[in-house]
Design a protein around this motif. Structure first.
Motif, mmCIF file in Angstrom:
data_model
loop_
_atom_site.group_PDB
_atom_site.id
_atom_site.type_symbol
_atom_site.label_atom_id
_atom_site.label_comp_id
_atom_site.label_asym_id
_atom_site.label_seq_id
_atom_site.Cartn_x
_atom_site.Cartn_y
_atom_site.Cartn_z
ATOM 1 N N LYS A 194 0.830 -1.251 -0.133
ATOM 2 C CA LYS A 194 0.158 0.023 -0.088
ATOM 3 C C LYS A 194 0.826 1.190 -0.040
ATOM 4 O O LYS A 194 0.417 2.365 -0.462
ATOM 5 N N ASP A 195 2.079 1.116 0.318
ATOM 6 C CA ASP A 195 2.849 2.199 0.488
ATOM 7 C C ASP A 195 3.766 2.403 -0.859
ATOM 8 O O ASP A 195 4.311 1.369 -1.405
ATOM 9 N N SER A 196 3.806 3.563 -1.187
ATOM 10 C CA SER A 196 4.293 3.957 -2.793
ATOM 11 C C SER A 196 5.835 3.810 -2.444
ATOM 12 O O SER A 196 6.554 3.341 -3.370
ATOM 13 N N LYS A 197 6.689 4.172 -1.504
ATOM 14 C CA LYS A 197 8.020 3.922 -1.170
ATOM 15 C C LYS A 197 8.352 2.553 -1.521
ATOM 16 O O LYS A 197 9.387 2.197 -1.978
ATOM 17 N N ILE A 198 7.514 1.657 -0.641
ATOM 18 C CA ILE A 198 7.768 0.100 -0.911
ATOM 19 C C ILE A 198 7.878 -0.315 -2.266
ATOM 20 O O ILE A 198 8.575 -1.234 -2.603
ATOM 21 N N THR A 199 6.889 0.054 -2.685
ATOM 22 C CA THR A 199 6.489 -0.197 -4.133
ATOM 23 C C THR A 199 7.745 0.227 -5.123
ATOM 24 O O THR A 199 8.005 -0.605 -5.859
ATOM 25 N N LEU A 200 7.988 1.404 -4.877
ATOM 26 C CA LEU A 200 9.297 1.664 -5.873
ATOM 27 C C LEU A 200 10.425 0.946 -5.359
ATOM 28 O O LEU A 200 11.147 0.727 -6.358
ATOM 29 N N ILE A 201 10.738 0.603 -4.127
ATOM 30 C CA ILE A 201 11.926 -0.267 -3.838
ATOM 31 C C ILE A 201 11.598 -1.505 -4.393
ATOM 32 O O ILE A 201 12.606 -2.084 -5.293
ATOM 33 N N CYS A 202 10.703 -2.141 -4.537
ATOM 34 C CA CYS A 202 10.587 -3.417 -4.867
ATOM 35 C C CYS A 202 10.651 -3.425 -6.482
ATOM 36 O O CYS A 202 11.123 -4.331 -7.169
ATOM 37 N N LEU A 203 10.140 -2.634 -7.109
ATOM 38 C CA LEU A 203 10.095 -2.338 -8.667
ATOM 39 C C LEU A 203 11.808 -2.209 -8.913
ATOM 40 O O LEU A 203 12.393 -2.648 -9.837
ATOM 41 N N GLY A 204 12.462 -1.199 -8.142
ATOM 42 C CA GLY A 204 13.759 -1.058 -8.391
ATOM 43 C C GLY A 204 14.591 -2.413 -8.259
ATOM 44 O O GLY A 204 15.605 -2.401 -8.983
ATOM 45 N N LEU A 205 14.329 -3.146 -7.295
ATOM 46 C CA LEU A 205 14.925 -4.502 -7.013
ATOM 47 C C LEU A 205 14.842 -5.364 -8.244
ATOM 48 O O LEU A 205 15.597 -6.083 -8.533
ATOM 49 N N ALA A 206 13.501 -5.258 -8.499
ATOM 50 C CA ALA A 206 13.272 -6.181 -9.851
ATOM 51 C C ALA A 206 14.179 -5.856 -11.172
ATOM 52 O O ALA A 206 14.721 -6.545 -11.873
#
Length: 77
Positions: A23-35
């Motif tokens: 739900k958090d946009s920061k975690i979403t960006l981190i996960c996409l960056g890791l991918a």
């Protein structure tokens, strides 16, 4: 090389599920960056492995050509 691709697929899938479930946009960006980093490292590693394989094939080809030339035309006989 297949192991690297399978590992990158597995890790990026986990990161994508983390990005979709967050739900958090920061975690979403981190996960996409890791991918993205996972796939970038996978591609980089595969390129290095291909370079090594190509260099080895070239050395083997040159050695085979050298041996074929010297066996057909022995010097000093």
């Amino acid at each position: 090389m297949v192991r690297i691709i399978i590992l990158a697929s597995f890790l990026s899938t986990i990161c994508m599920f983390g990005a979709l479930g967050s739900k958090d946009s920061k975690i979403t960006l981190i996960c996409l960056g890791l991918a993205l980093v996972t796939w970038a490292l996978c591609i980089w590693r595969c390129m290095i492995l291909n370079q090594r394989i190509n260099k080895r094939r070239e050395r083997e080809r040159m050695f085979d050509e050298y041996m074929r030339r010297n066996l057909n035309n022995p010097r000093g006989w």
